[in-house]
Write a protein that holds these residues in place. Structure first.
Motif, PDB file in Angstrom:
ATOM      1  N   ASP A   2      73.902 -61.074  44.992  1.00 10.42           N
ATOM      2  CA  ASP A   2      72.600 -60.987  45.669  1.00 10.42           C
ATOM      3  C   ASP A   2      72.574 -59.863  46.697  1.00 10.42           C
ATOM      4  N   ALA A  22      67.296 -54.230  38.921  1.00 13.33           N
ATOM      5  CA  ALA A  22      66.733 -54.258  40.284  1.00 13.33           C
ATOM      6  C   ALA A  22      66.255 -52.856  40.688  1.00 13.33           C
ATOM      7  N   ASN A  43      71.715 -56.715  45.007  1.00 10.45           N
ATOM      8  CA  ASN A  43      70.269 -56.688  44.773  1.00 10.45           C
ATOM      9  C   ASN A  43      69.507 -56.184  45.997  1.00 10.45           C
ATOM     10  N   GLN A  69      72.258 -56.241  35.927  1.00 11.16           N
ATOM     11  CA  GLN A  69      71.471 -56.784  37.039  1.00 11.16           C
ATOM     12  C   GLN A  69      71.084 -55.674  38.045  1.00 11.16           C
TER      13      GLN A  69
END
Ligand SMILES: NC(=O)c1ccc[n+]([C@@H]2O[C@H](COP(=O)([O-])OP(=O)(O)OC[C@H]3O[C@@H](n4cnc5c(N)ncnc54)[C@H](OP(=O)(O)O)[C@@H]3O)[C@@H](O)[C@H]2O)c1
Length: 395
Positions: free
Chosen positions: A85, A114, A88, A110
């Motif tokens: 996270d 993002a 991100n 991922q």
């Protein structure tokens, strides 16, 4: 021009290290803002002390418990965070303009996603992003207005040749492959190769996963799929040729029969620089072609019986859907198992073939469905056993 503010995902790897060298060559043009690694504290610690970026992230949450004391850290302005996270948040931060994605494997998807959602510039080495989710990634890029610039040397070569030209004028692209350490060998000779032998690449110095992919020619299969989605080519427009010197990085044949190539010594600093400075061309740190030493460039057809990965690449590019995610995940696990000694070299492509053929195919998966296909293929590849040949009857 104000300096472009850069984050490097996977800064401790081979592409990450080369990216840092390129940034160091253009101190007026770039400011390094953030770095990520997975759990390699030793390498990251050195980078923190050397570059003092604003953010540093270890994506493996476990690495928080192994954080070493960094002497003088209190005086540095670097903030250290943990877990996916945090990555991100880093790429979405207002003071990041360009993100270099140099993470290896499906874990890179991922971060790419993002960056593309924010409409920023993504300089992409992580080819797995496009192999797994090419159509969704390209649709997101279009929707958000993000810029997606390839770093992988063959797509970079095609990108450089095409410049602003559309693919309507292209007859075919020809991806070059070094052939890896086993070029010229027959299947029988490859049954017992060791990880040490497979890791001895003749021309490129890269991370272990892509080095094994080069030895099986799976790297070329992944690039067929990557090029299909990145440039919107039909699979039959993508050809492969072996070129052991690794100087020509790809050819583009146009509809009128003219063929253009991009040439440079095997040095990833050039495609990295091209993506970061695009469309400018400035003198940089990459090795230059030594014309006075150049004697010949050679090409040969790939032996697809010994290296069946290439056929699999075309099949996956043709079928699309969940095939790319399954191929990529099966290959990642098979490579890990080969390096750990629990799978033979020739089994790597066999696992991939078997799982692509047998998986519950979905022609238009969502991102969630692609991630489920990735998980399924990982579990299957982890327990896959080579078919035992029947024993000869006792006489
Ligand atoms: N190397 C090349 O010349 C080359 C050429 C063309 C394309 N590429 C592509 O570029 C990408 C990177 O390749 P590489 O050779 O630079 O790999 P590498 O040397 O193995 O480095 C991988 C980087 O990714 C990080 N990482 C590993 N697992 C991760 C995870 N689960 N989550 C987040 N980060 C993770 C590593 O961090 P730790 O150090 O903490 O493990 C390291 O920073 C690959 O997609 C490859 O196909 C590489």
């Amino acid at each position: 021009l104000p300096p472009r503010r850069v984050a490097i995902l996977g800064a401790t790897g081979s592409i990450g290290t080369n990216t840092l060298k390129v940034l160091a060559a253009f101190p007026q043009r770039f400011r390094l803002m953030g770095l990520t690694a997975h759990n390699n504290w030793d390498a990251l610690k050195k980078l923190i002390l050397q570059h003092q970026p604003k953010w540093c992230i270890l994506t493996d949450p476990e690495s928080q418990s192994t954080m070493p004391t960094i002497s003088g850290m209190a005086h540095l302005k670097t903030n250290v965070y943990f877990g996916p996270d945090a990555l991100n948040k880093l790429v979405r931060a207002a003071d990041i303009d360009i993100v270099v994605n140099a993470i290896v494997g499906a874990a890179g998807l991922q971060g790419s996603w993002a960056v593309l959602e924010t409409g920023k510039t993504l300089a992409l080495a992580n080819k797995e992003t496009l192999v797994m989710a090419g159509p969704l990634v390209m649709a997101l890029t279009k929707k958000s207005g993000a810029r997606l610039l390839p770093i992988d040397s063959e797509p970079s070569a095609i990108f450089q040749i095409l410049a602003e030209r559309g693919v309507e004028s292209v007859e075919r692209v020809v991806l070059t492959a070094s052939g890896g350490p086993f070029r010229g060998k027959k299947r029988d000779a490859l049954a017992k190769v060791t990880p040490e032998e497979a890791l001895r690449h003749p021309t490129w110095k890269m991370g272990p996963k892509i080095t094994i992919d080069s030895a099986t020619l799976m790297n070329k299969a992944l690039e067929i799929v990557e090029a299909r989605w990145l440039f919107g080519l039909r699979p039959e427009q993508i050809a492969v040729i072996l070129h052991p010197e690794s100087i020509v990085h790809s050819f583009v044949e146009f509809k009128d029969g003219s063929v253009l190539a991009q040439l440079s010594p095997p040095d990833m600093q050039l495609p990295i620089q091209y993506a970061l400075l695009h469309p400018e061309r400035l003198p940089g740190p990459a090795k230059r072609l030594a014309w006075e030493d150049l004697r010949g460039l050679t090409f040969e057809q790939a032996d697809q019986e010994t290296f069946p990965a290439i056929q699999l690449g075309w099949e996956v590019a043709r079928r699309g859907g969940t095939c790319g995610a399954v191929l990529n995940a099966a290959n990642e696990i098979a490579v890990e198992r080969f390096l750990a000694g629990t799978l033979a070299f020739l089994d790597i492509v066999d696992v991939c073939h078997a799982l692509v053929a047998s998986h519950p195919f979905n022609p238009e998966p969502t991102l969630t469905e692609l991630l489920a296909a990735d998980r399924w293929a990982r579990e299957e590849a982890a327990r896959w056993q080579p078919r035992k040949l029947p024993r000869p009857p006792k006489s």
